[in-house]
Design a protein around this motif. Sequence first.
Motif, PDB file in Angstrom:
ATOM      1  N   SER A 132       0.810  -1.220   0.000  1.00 29.89           N
ATOM      2  CA  SER A 132       0.000   0.000   0.000  1.00 29.89           C
ATOM      3  C   SER A 132       0.843   1.271   0.000  1.00 29.89           C
ATOM      4  CB  SER A 132      -0.924   0.016   1.232  1.00 29.89           C
ATOM      5  OG  SER A 132      -1.818  -1.063   1.192  1.00 29.89           O
ATOM      6  N   GLU A 133       2.154   1.122   0.038  1.00 30.99           N
ATOM      7  CA  GLU A 133       3.028   2.292   0.178  1.00 30.99           C
ATOM      8  C   GLU A 133       2.820   3.327  -0.925  1.00 30.99           C
ATOM      9  OE1 GLU A 133       7.682   3.289  -0.378  1.00 30.99           O
ATOM     10  OE2 GLU A 133       7.252   1.524   0.845  1.00 30.99           O
ATOM     11  N   ALA A 157       4.987   7.396   4.357  1.00 33.66           N
ATOM     12  CA  ALA A 157       4.047   6.302   4.074  1.00 33.66           C
ATOM     13  C   ALA A 157       4.624   4.974   4.540  1.00 33.66           C
ATOM     14  CB  ALA A 157       3.724   6.255   2.574  1.00 33.66           C
ATOM     15  N   ARG A 158       5.891   4.735   4.240  1.00 33.77           N
ATOM     16  CA  ARG A 158       6.518   3.469   4.644  1.00 33.77           C
ATOM     17  C   ARG A 158       6.565   3.342   6.161  1.00 33.77           C
ATOM     18  NH1 ARG A 158      11.832   1.470   1.828  1.00 33.77           N
ATOM     19  NH2 ARG A 158      10.293   1.396   0.173  1.00 33.77           N
ATOM     20  N   TYR A 159       6.935   4.401   6.858  1.00 31.21           N
ATOM     21  CA  TYR A 159       7.009   4.342   8.320  1.00 31.21           C
ATOM     22  C   TYR A 159       5.647   4.007   8.919  1.00 31.21           C
ATOM     23  CZ  TYR A 159      11.565   6.657   7.867  1.00 31.21           C
ATOM     24  OH  TYR A 159      12.846   6.990   7.531  1.00 31.21           O
ATOM     25  N   ASP A 165       4.161  -3.957  12.247  1.00 29.69           N
ATOM     26  CA  ASP A 165       5.228  -4.941  12.369  1.00 29.69           C
ATOM     27  C   ASP A 165       6.232  -4.557  13.456  1.00 29.69           C
ATOM     28  OD1 ASP A 165       6.569  -7.371  11.318  1.00 29.69           O
ATOM     29  OD2 ASP A 165       8.163  -5.937  10.842  1.00 29.69           O
ATOM     30  N   VAL A 166       6.545  -3.280  13.536  1.00 29.38           N
ATOM     31  CA  VAL A 166       7.568  -2.826  14.484  1.00 29.38           C
ATOM     32  C   VAL A 166       7.102  -2.931  15.932  1.00 29.38           C
ATOM     33  CG1 VAL A 166       8.910  -0.810  15.221  1.00 29.38           C
ATOM     34  CG2 VAL A 166       8.706  -1.331  12.798  1.00 29.38           C
ATOM     35  N   VAL A 167       5.863  -2.558  16.211  1.00 29.63           N
ATOM     36  CA  VAL A 167       5.427  -2.494  17.609  1.00 29.63           C
ATOM     37  C   VAL A 167       4.329  -3.491  17.963  1.00 29.63           C
ATOM     38  CG1 VAL A 167       6.067  -0.055  17.756  1.00 29.63           C
ATOM     39  CG2 VAL A 167       3.697  -0.673  17.270  1.00 29.63           C
TER      40      VAL A 167
END
Length: 191
Positions: A132-133, A157-159, A165-167
């Motif tokens: 979706s980026e 957008a990527r962040y 996934d990160v948190v």
Amino acid sequence: MTTVGRRERKKVQTRQALADAALRLFLERGYDGVTVAQIADAADVSLATLFKHVPDGKEALIFDDGAQRREALTATVRDRPAGTSILDALRAFMSGRGVFATELSPELRRYRDLIVATPALRDYQRKLWAASEGALAEAIAAEAGRDAADPALRALARYVLEIPDVVGMGPDPLAAMNAVFDLLAEGWSGP
């Protein structure tokens, strides 16, 4: 009014039967305890039919193709209430999904927990978010009056799309998600 033909309706029905069978079997036996042959059998289709409808493997069986996700993300940016920042709109969108959602039906909670507990499903979901980026960057650019190729917008957008996934596996995913959005909104000021 567009009429969907019989062949197309049959495809949708077969895909839904496969998805229902896969989810039921995954919840009963765990993801790793289920083969694609068992899913095909439970949906009463051949293995060839299963792969024709779902060439990406069994991970793809319980997710849509990501189109609805992309549309929901872009609509979140495009249709946000007046006075609401893009990041605040995306924060609200994310807070109601997956590991961040606090009010889920028991059925949705089981579905979410299956994904969280299964590395292959988490990885596939991450691919769907990442896909979706481009659409999200374009929506942000359109609302901000900037060029969609701007690396800062693509990075933003990527962040945002990496947040689950990160948190998502931490002890308090919602608080961690909010901390990331706060950082994105305020910027990094250093130590």
